[in-house]
Design a protein around this motif. Structure first.
Motif, mmCIF file in Angstrom:
data_model
loop_
_atom_site.group_PDB
_atom_site.id
_atom_site.type_symbol
_atom_site.label_atom_id
_atom_site.label_comp_id
_atom_site.label_asym_id
_atom_site.label_seq_id
_atom_site.Cartn_x
_atom_site.Cartn_y
_atom_site.Cartn_z
ATOM 1 N N SER A 112 17.031 -19.736 5.894
ATOM 2 C CA SER A 112 16.040 -20.872 6.697
ATOM 3 C C SER A 112 15.656 -21.800 5.346
ATOM 4 O O SER A 112 15.158 -21.817 5.237
ATOM 5 C CB SER A 112 15.446 -20.050 7.403
ATOM 6 O OG SER A 112 14.260 -19.304 6.543
ATOM 7 N N TRP A 116 14.459 -25.542 5.049
ATOM 8 C CA TRP A 116 13.570 -25.843 4.960
ATOM 9 C C TRP A 116 13.184 -27.303 3.684
ATOM 10 O O TRP A 116 12.579 -27.331 3.637
ATOM 11 C CB TRP A 116 12.302 -24.328 4.520
ATOM 12 C CG TRP A 116 10.656 -25.029 4.784
ATOM 13 C CD1 TRP A 116 9.889 -25.114 3.978
ATOM 14 C CD2 TRP A 116 9.989 -25.760 6.155
ATOM 15 N NE1 TRP A 116 8.736 -25.811 4.218
ATOM 16 C CE2 TRP A 116 8.886 -25.521 5.970
ATOM 17 C CE3 TRP A 116 10.377 -26.000 7.729
ATOM 18 C CZ2 TRP A 116 7.821 -26.528 6.606
ATOM 19 C CZ3 TRP A 116 9.489 -26.593 7.846
ATOM 20 C CH2 TRP A 116 8.127 -26.813 7.751
ATOM 21 N N ASN A 117 13.588 -25.993 2.785
ATOM 22 C CA ASN A 117 12.999 -26.996 1.033
ATOM 23 C C ASN A 117 14.315 -28.213 1.101
ATOM 24 O O ASN A 117 13.743 -28.749 0.413
ATOM 25 C CB ASN A 117 13.094 -25.747 0.128
ATOM 26 C CG ASN A 117 11.882 -25.198 0.289
ATOM 27 O OD1 ASN A 117 10.779 -25.521 -0.391
ATOM 28 N ND2 ASN A 117 11.902 -23.837 0.627
ATOM 29 N N GLU A 119 13.910 -29.996 3.748
ATOM 30 C CA GLU A 119 13.705 -31.097 4.090
ATOM 31 C C GLU A 119 12.502 -31.532 2.972
ATOM 32 O O GLU A 119 11.939 -32.452 2.971
ATOM 33 C CB GLU A 119 13.676 -30.049 5.324
ATOM 34 C CG GLU A 119 14.241 -30.226 6.232
ATOM 35 C CD GLU A 119 15.375 -31.556 6.547
ATOM 36 O OE1 GLU A 119 14.867 -32.776 6.529
ATOM 37 O OE2 GLU A 119 16.134 -31.113 6.122
ATOM 38 N N GLU A 120 11.978 -30.274 2.957
ATOM 39 C CA GLU A 120 10.674 -30.751 1.551
ATOM 40 C C GLU A 120 11.127 -31.262 0.493
ATOM 41 O O GLU A 120 9.984 -32.713 0.358
ATOM 42 C CB GLU A 120 9.558 -29.330 1.242
ATOM 43 C CG GLU A 120 9.423 -28.470 2.734
ATOM 44 C CD GLU A 120 8.131 -29.178 2.869
ATOM 45 O OE1 GLU A 120 7.277 -29.653 2.037
ATOM 46 O OE2 GLU A 120 9.201 -29.404 4.197
ATOM 47 N N THR A 447 8.336 -16.858 7.782
ATOM 48 C CA THR A 447 9.083 -17.997 8.540
ATOM 49 C C THR A 447 8.716 -19.065 7.176
ATOM 50 O O THR A 447 7.604 -18.950 6.593
ATOM 51 C CB THR A 447 8.901 -17.967 9.970
ATOM 52 O OG1 THR A 447 9.544 -18.823 10.564
ATOM 53 C CG2 THR A 447 7.266 -18.444 10.391
ATOM 54 N N GLN A 449 8.529 -22.042 7.645
ATOM 55 C CA GLN A 449 7.983 -22.484 8.308
ATOM 56 C C GLN A 449 6.116 -22.397 6.975
ATOM 57 O O GLN A 449 5.117 -23.669 7.509
ATOM 58 C CB GLN A 449 7.540 -23.035 9.370
ATOM 59 C CG GLN A 449 8.762 -23.460 10.039
ATOM 60 C CD GLN A 449 9.565 -22.314 10.593
ATOM 61 O OE1 GLN A 449 9.982 -21.520 10.038
ATOM 62 N NE2 GLN A 449 10.719 -22.880 11.525
ATOM 63 N N ALA A 450 5.883 -21.206 7.414
ATOM 64 C CA ALA A 450 4.816 -20.511 6.984
ATOM 65 C C ALA A 450 4.523 -20.710 5.554
ATOM 66 O O ALA A 450 5.726 -20.049 5.284
ATOM 67 C CB ALA A 450 4.634 -19.683 8.247
ATOM 68 N N GLY A 464 6.906 -20.679 1.253
ATOM 69 C CA GLY A 464 6.704 -20.907 2.734
ATOM 70 C C GLY A 464 6.281 -22.266 3.075
ATOM 71 O O GLY A 464 4.742 -22.465 1.756
ATOM 72 N N GLY A 465 6.549 -23.290 4.265
ATOM 73 C CA GLY A 465 5.142 -23.888 4.936
ATOM 74 C C GLY A 465 5.372 -25.116 3.393
ATOM 75 O O GLY A 465 6.318 -25.659 2.472
ATOM 76 N N SER A 466 4.745 -26.068 4.263
ATOM 77 C CA SER A 466 4.375 -27.114 3.036
ATOM 78 C C SER A 466 4.213 -26.791 1.565
ATOM 79 O O SER A 466 3.805 -27.821 0.920
ATOM 80 C CB SER A 466 3.652 -28.784 3.444
ATOM 81 O OG SER A 466 2.467 -28.184 4.321
#
Ligand code: ADP
Length: 482
Positions: A112, A116-117, A119-120, A447, A449-450, A464-466
């Motif tokens: 994940s 996630w990254n 997309e980032e 997670t 996302q955070a 993680g997260g933005s």
């Protein structure tokens, strides 16, 4: 089911080649039975410099690839990890002992971070800002830091790598990993996946060997612009000192000493479930495991009864057995620390409610029974240091302020948990806790996302997260006169 060779002898991955065949080897041990399951080469400064050179040479073309293309590579590695979930999970359980279901969960969690990254990567925006007068234009660019060296621990052999590799590659950095000496096989498998999806040579590299020698080489070579580390606070502090000479950028995710507070209006069933999963996951060997539990006196007896009963049901054993929930301790060193904490608590008046004993099968295979300690006091080692084992000390409190004071009375600040059904109490508590991550009625906050990370002596920067990609980017400001 994927088959795993009994002896896994692997090489290092540098500049797209597998090397190290002729080198001295380091054994990898299965902590369930102490058997040698494979080996990796013992590389040194020379090979580490080779990896740095490879990453440095690959940087220019990788950083200039359109973000969409870097993103596609990351997504492909994530997909291949999921396709081979069983294979990767079994390697993890074999080399570090965690229950197979947790290993499968870790594969998903690790993948994940790549997704996630991926997309980032596409959302690394710069800015334009109004100038100080009519002729000035200000442009702010975000650019990759350069060559990133990662040093990772054994407790999450896949996720601690992808949590670093994901944002590094997304940002346009190139990457070298030195995995923990206990768990290089998972790391090597990740490199094989990177090779399979065609990540260009030199963009990802892996070296195994003496940690201090490899770490020193990263620090001395000016081509390494960033060090990212997850591990003990002692090594983290050492890396901060070493990084000073060349002012390298540094991200650190270090030890924790997580409190778990159960307030008088908590949903006790939920709190017990949370305390079990937070404390006993990975045999208590995570930096966000609840290390100490504080329970309001009004519900103390009720909580303790239910908790002790649940702990008594946990099945300890071979991580490959589907119903085992607690595997072995990583090594004798880890076992000795757990035992020291328990003995110190017992000497100072604590009582064992369940468990309380270890089992040394041989010098490389140790287990510790899931344990609950009662009558604990703040002066005990276990209430002040990370135990990294399946032992839960429980202390009673009367006032909310008292519980918060206990929670914050530590140099660490990674994760804290609390249970309350009251929004007013919960809001005050979440604001008062001096931690980077707070779980409110939630024992599994991690997670992709955070932003994961600690304050105080628990670390620097977030993963993680933005926020997670930011530590892999430099900010450049261009002032233009028109
Ligand atoms: P643990 O006690 O949980 O093994 P460590 O902080 O010792 O935690 O290990 C985390 C990572 O740091 C591992 O990859 C380990 O090899 C590495 N490491 C240990 N000592 C050093 C050092 N002096 N320099 C660089 N890396 C190190």
């Amino acid at each position: 089911m994927a088959k795993i060779d009994t002896v896994l002898s692997k090489l290092n991955y540098i500049n797209g080649e597998w090397i190290g065949n002729e080198r001295e080897r380091m054994d990898i041990i299965n902590p369930f039975n102490g058997e040698t399951i494979g080996s990796v080469p013992k590389m040194g400064p020379h090979e580490t410099d080779m990896a740095i050179e490879a990453a440095y040479s690959a940087f220019s073309s990788w950083s200039q690839l359109p973000a969409q293309e870097r993103s596609r590579y990351l997504k492909k590695v994530a997909d291949i990890m999921i396709e081979n979930k069983e294979e990767l999970a079994r390697i993890m359980t074999l080399e570090m002992g965690k229950p197979i279901r947790e290993s499968r969960g870790e594969v998903e969690y690790a993948a994940s971070f790549l997704e996630w990254n991926a997309e980032e990567a596409k959302r690394v925006y710069g800015r334009t800002v109004p100038g100080r007068d009519a002729s000035q234009r200000i442009t702010i660019l975000k650019q990759p830091v350069g060559v990133v060296a990662a040093i990772t621990p054994w407790n999450f052999p896949a996720a601690m790598i992808t949590r670093k590799m994901g944002p590094a590659l997304a940002a346009g950095c190139t990457f070298i990993v030195k995995p923990a000496e206990q768990t290089p096989l998972t790391a090597i498998k990740l490199m094989e996946y990177c090779e399979q999806v065609g990540i260009p040579n030199g963009v990802v590299n892996l070296v195994t060997g003496n940690p201090a020698e490899i770490g020193n080489t990263f620090m001395k070579n000016p081509k390494v612009r960033k060090i990212t580390f997850t591990g003990s606070s002692a090594v983290g502090k050492h890396l901060i000192r070493q990084s000073a000479d060349q002012i390298k950028k540094i991200s650190l995710e270090l030890g924790g000493h997580a409190p778990l507070l159960v307030f008088e209006d908590a949903d006790i069933e939920k709190a017990v479930r949370g305390a079990i999963s937070s404390k006993f996951r990975n045999a208590g060997q995570t930096c966000i495991c609840a290390n100490r539990i504080y329970v309001h006196e009004k519900i103390y007896a009720q909580f303790v009864n239910a908790f002790v009963h649940a702990v008594g049901q946990l099945k300890v054993g071979n991580g490959f057995d589907e119903d085992v929930q607690v595997g072995p301790i990583i090594n004798k060193y880890g076992y000795d620390k757990i035992n020291r904490h328990v003995q110190d608590a017992l000497n100072k008046g604590a009582k064992v409610a369940v468990g309380g004993k270890g089992n040394i099968v041989n010098e490389h295979a140790c287990f510790y029974q899931p344990t609950v300690l009662m009558n604990v006091t703040p002066d005990m080692l276990i209430m002040n240091e990370e135990t990294f084992g399946p032992v839960a000390p429980i202390q009673k409190f009367k006032q909310d302020e008292e519980a918060i004071q206990y929670a914050n009375d530590t140099p660490y600040g990674l994760t804290a948990y609390f249970y309350t059904e009251s929004v007013t109490r919960g809001t005050k508590v979440m604001e008062a806790l001096e931690y980077g991550i707070v779980g409110w009625n939630d024992a599994l906050p991690s997670t992709a996302q955070a932003p994961f990370g600690g304050i105080k002596e628990s670390g620097i920067a977030r993963e993680g997260g933005s926020e997670g990609i930011e530590p892999y980017l430099e900010t450049k400001y261009v002032s233009m006169e028109v």
